[in-house]
Design an enzyme around this catalytic site. Structure first.
Site, PDB file in Angstrom:
ATOM      1  N   LYS A  51       0.976  -1.322   0.113  1.00 47.56           N
ATOM      2  CA  LYS A  51      -0.217   0.099   0.033  1.00 47.56           C
ATOM      3  C   LYS A  51       0.776   1.329   0.093  1.00 47.56           C
ATOM      4  O   LYS A  51       2.023   1.153   0.084  1.00 47.56           O
ATOM      5  CB  LYS A  51      -0.957  -0.086   1.181  1.00 47.56           C
ATOM      6  CG  LYS A  51      -1.752  -1.327   1.375  1.00 47.56           C
ATOM      7  CD  LYS A  51      -2.938  -1.271   2.253  1.00 47.56           C
ATOM      8  CE  LYS A  51      -4.012  -2.396   2.379  1.00 47.56           C
ATOM      9  NZ  LYS A  51      -4.759  -2.279   3.546  1.00 47.56           N
ATOM     10  N   TYR A 100     -12.529  -1.789  -3.285  1.00 51.11           N
ATOM     11  CA  TYR A 100     -12.994  -1.995  -1.917  1.00 51.11           C
ATOM     12  C   TYR A 100     -14.498  -1.886  -1.870  1.00 51.11           C
ATOM     13  O   TYR A 100     -15.086  -1.434  -0.693  1.00 51.11           O
ATOM     14  CB  TYR A 100     -12.299  -0.842  -1.122  1.00 51.11           C
ATOM     15  CG  TYR A 100     -10.825  -1.464  -0.772  1.00 51.11           C
ATOM     16  CD1 TYR A 100     -10.604  -2.382   0.109  1.00 51.11           C
ATOM     17  CD2 TYR A 100      -9.932  -0.723  -1.127  1.00 51.11           C
ATOM     18  CE1 TYR A 100      -9.426  -2.719   0.319  1.00 51.11           C
ATOM     19  CE2 TYR A 100      -8.535  -1.066  -0.968  1.00 51.11           C
ATOM     20  CZ  TYR A 100      -8.206  -2.135   0.088  1.00 51.11           C
ATOM     21  OH  TYR A 100      -6.957  -2.352   0.225  1.00 51.11           O
ATOM     22  N   ASN A 155      -1.994  -0.044   7.092  1.00 57.26           N
ATOM     23  CA  ASN A 155      -1.560  -1.176   7.382  1.00 57.26           C
ATOM     24  C   ASN A 155      -0.663  -1.946   6.337  1.00 57.26           C
ATOM     25  O   ASN A 155      -0.614  -3.244   6.408  1.00 57.26           O
ATOM     26  CB  ASN A 155      -2.365  -2.037   7.964  1.00 57.26           C
ATOM     27  CG  ASN A 155      -3.808  -2.357   6.985  1.00 57.26           C
ATOM     28  OD1 ASN A 155      -3.598  -1.943   5.675  1.00 57.26           O
ATOM     29  ND2 ASN A 155      -4.843  -3.195   7.252  1.00 57.26           N
ATOM     30  N   HIS A 190      -2.122  -5.416   1.521  1.00 61.90           N
ATOM     31  CA  HIS A 190      -3.141  -6.046   1.318  1.00 61.90           C
ATOM     32  C   HIS A 190      -2.893  -7.568   1.054  1.00 61.90           C
ATOM     33  O   HIS A 190      -1.964  -7.863   0.320  1.00 61.90           O
ATOM     34  CB  HIS A 190      -4.253  -5.712  -0.009  1.00 61.90           C
ATOM     35  CG  HIS A 190      -5.181  -6.454  -0.531  1.00 61.90           C
ATOM     36  ND1 HIS A 190      -6.467  -6.413   0.181  1.00 61.90           N
ATOM     37  CD2 HIS A 190      -5.456  -7.547  -1.267  1.00 61.90           C
ATOM     38  CE1 HIS A 190      -7.391  -7.157  -0.337  1.00 61.90           C
ATOM     39  NE2 HIS A 190      -6.550  -7.735  -1.179  1.00 61.90           N
ATOM     40  N   GLU A 211      -9.324 -10.289  -7.547  1.00 63.75           N
ATOM     41  CA  GLU A 211      -8.584  -9.051  -7.334  1.00 63.75           C
ATOM     42  C   GLU A 211      -7.190  -9.184  -8.291  1.00 63.75           C
ATOM     43  O   GLU A 211      -6.879  -8.158  -8.812  1.00 63.75           O
ATOM     44  CB  GLU A 211      -7.720  -9.090  -5.956  1.00 63.75           C
ATOM     45  CG  GLU A 211      -9.166  -8.838  -5.021  1.00 63.75           C
ATOM     46  CD  GLU A 211      -8.722  -9.009  -3.487  1.00 63.75           C
ATOM     47  OE1 GLU A 211      -9.954  -8.766  -2.664  1.00 63.75           O
ATOM     48  OE2 GLU A 211      -7.562  -9.416  -3.158  1.00 63.75           O
TER      49      GLU A 211
HETATM   50  N1  UDP Z   1      -9.751  -0.479   7.513  1.00 61.12           N
HETATM   51  C1  UDP Z   1      -9.725   0.808   8.329  1.00 61.12           C
HETATM   52  N2  UDP Z   1     -10.252   0.904   9.307  1.00 61.12           N
HETATM   53  C2  UDP Z   1     -10.955  -0.342  10.013  1.00 61.12           C
HETATM   54  C3  UDP Z   1     -10.813  -1.782   9.194  1.00 61.12           C
HETATM   55  C4  UDP Z   1     -10.166  -1.613   8.064  1.00 61.12           C
HETATM   56  O1  UDP Z   1      -9.089   1.734   7.754  1.00 61.12           O
HETATM   57  O2  UDP Z   1     -11.506  -0.401  10.907  1.00 61.12           O
HETATM   58  C5  UDP Z   1      -8.719  -0.471   6.225  1.00 61.12           C
HETATM   59  C6  UDP Z   1      -7.604  -1.073   6.416  1.00 61.12           C
HETATM   60  O3  UDP Z   1      -6.546  -0.741   5.303  1.00 61.12           O
HETATM   61  C7  UDP Z   1      -7.870  -2.408   5.809  1.00 61.12           C
HETATM   62  C8  UDP Z   1      -8.825  -2.421   4.704  1.00 61.12           C
HETATM   63  O4  UDP Z   1      -9.503  -1.316   5.313  1.00 61.12           O
HETATM   64  O5  UDP Z   1      -6.587  -3.173   5.440  1.00 61.12           O
HETATM   65  C9  UDP Z   1      -9.854  -3.725   4.528  1.00 61.12           C
HETATM   66  O6  UDP Z   1     -10.365  -4.176   5.636  1.00 61.12           O
HETATM   67  P1  UDP Z   1     -10.494  -5.522   5.753  1.00 61.12           P
HETATM   68  O7  UDP Z   1     -11.369  -5.695   7.236  1.00 61.12           O
HETATM   69  O8  UDP Z   1     -10.858  -6.356   4.655  1.00 61.12           O
HETATM   70  O9  UDP Z   1      -9.103  -6.049   6.440  1.00 61.12           O
HETATM   71  P2  UDP Z   1      -7.809  -6.770   5.955  1.00 61.12           P
HETATM   72  O10 UDP Z   1      -8.638  -7.869   4.921  1.00 61.12           O
HETATM   73  O11 UDP Z   1      -7.123  -5.818   4.927  1.00 61.12           O
HETATM   74  O12 UDP Z   1      -7.015  -7.161   6.911  1.00 61.12           O
HETATM   75 MG    MG Z   2     -10.009  -7.827   3.519  1.00 58.94          MG
END
Ligand code: UDP
Ligand code: MG
Length: 139
Positions: A11, A51, A114, A117, A128
């Protein structure tokens, strides 16, 4: 049925902090073969589409802003049990909850920014991967 591919993005925060090489090294050292890779930047529309599942969540606007603010590195990875093993390698969404040694523990700043992805299912890995790559970019 499990497949042997997953999809990842390094990212914008990872590129901004100069962590691209270290993260790719860790991915390779963990047994993932990179079968497609490019540096690119998502448009607002790209990020909203990618997303879309999160479109009703309160963080959606900030997520789109973050993911479009600079370039990313997108890649398709191959390994036995790729989706699950890669989720283990990256760690929990919130780096505070991520296990020691995981990519998010090492390189993520927050639950929002974070670092990486990782696809959450074989179906999403295929969707994806084809969002970012054409067949002739996959080796
Ligand atoms: N995210 C965020 N706040 C939250 C949860 C998720 O900003 O409370 C963002 C974060 O960058 C995350 C992405 O949205 O990686 C997608 O969320 P997901 O729950 O799918 O998490 P991941 O699969 O990436 O662990
Ligand atoms: Mg996810």
């Amino acid at each position: 049925m499990a497949t042997n591919r997953t999809f990842t993005m390094l990212k914008p925060d990872s590129l901004e902090k100069g962590n691209t090489g270290a993260i790719l090294e860790k991915i390779s050292a963990s047994g993932f073969k990179i079968i497609a890779m490019k540096q690119t930047q998502m448009s607002k529309r790209d990020a909203e589409t990618f997303y879309a599942i999160h479109s009703e969540r309160p963080f959606f606007g900030d997520l789109v802003e973050y993911m479009t603010r600079g370039p990313i590195v997108a890649a398709i990875l191959e390994k036995d049990n790729a989706v699950e093993d890669f989720r283990t390698l990256i760690g929990a969404t919130n780096p505070e909850d991520a296990a020691d040694g995981t990519i998010r523990k090492l390189y993520a700043s927050s639950i929002s920014e974070n670092a990486v992805h990782g696809s959450d299912s074989d179906d999403n890995a295929a969707i994806e991967g084809s969002f970012h790559f054409s067949g002739r970019e996959i080796f």
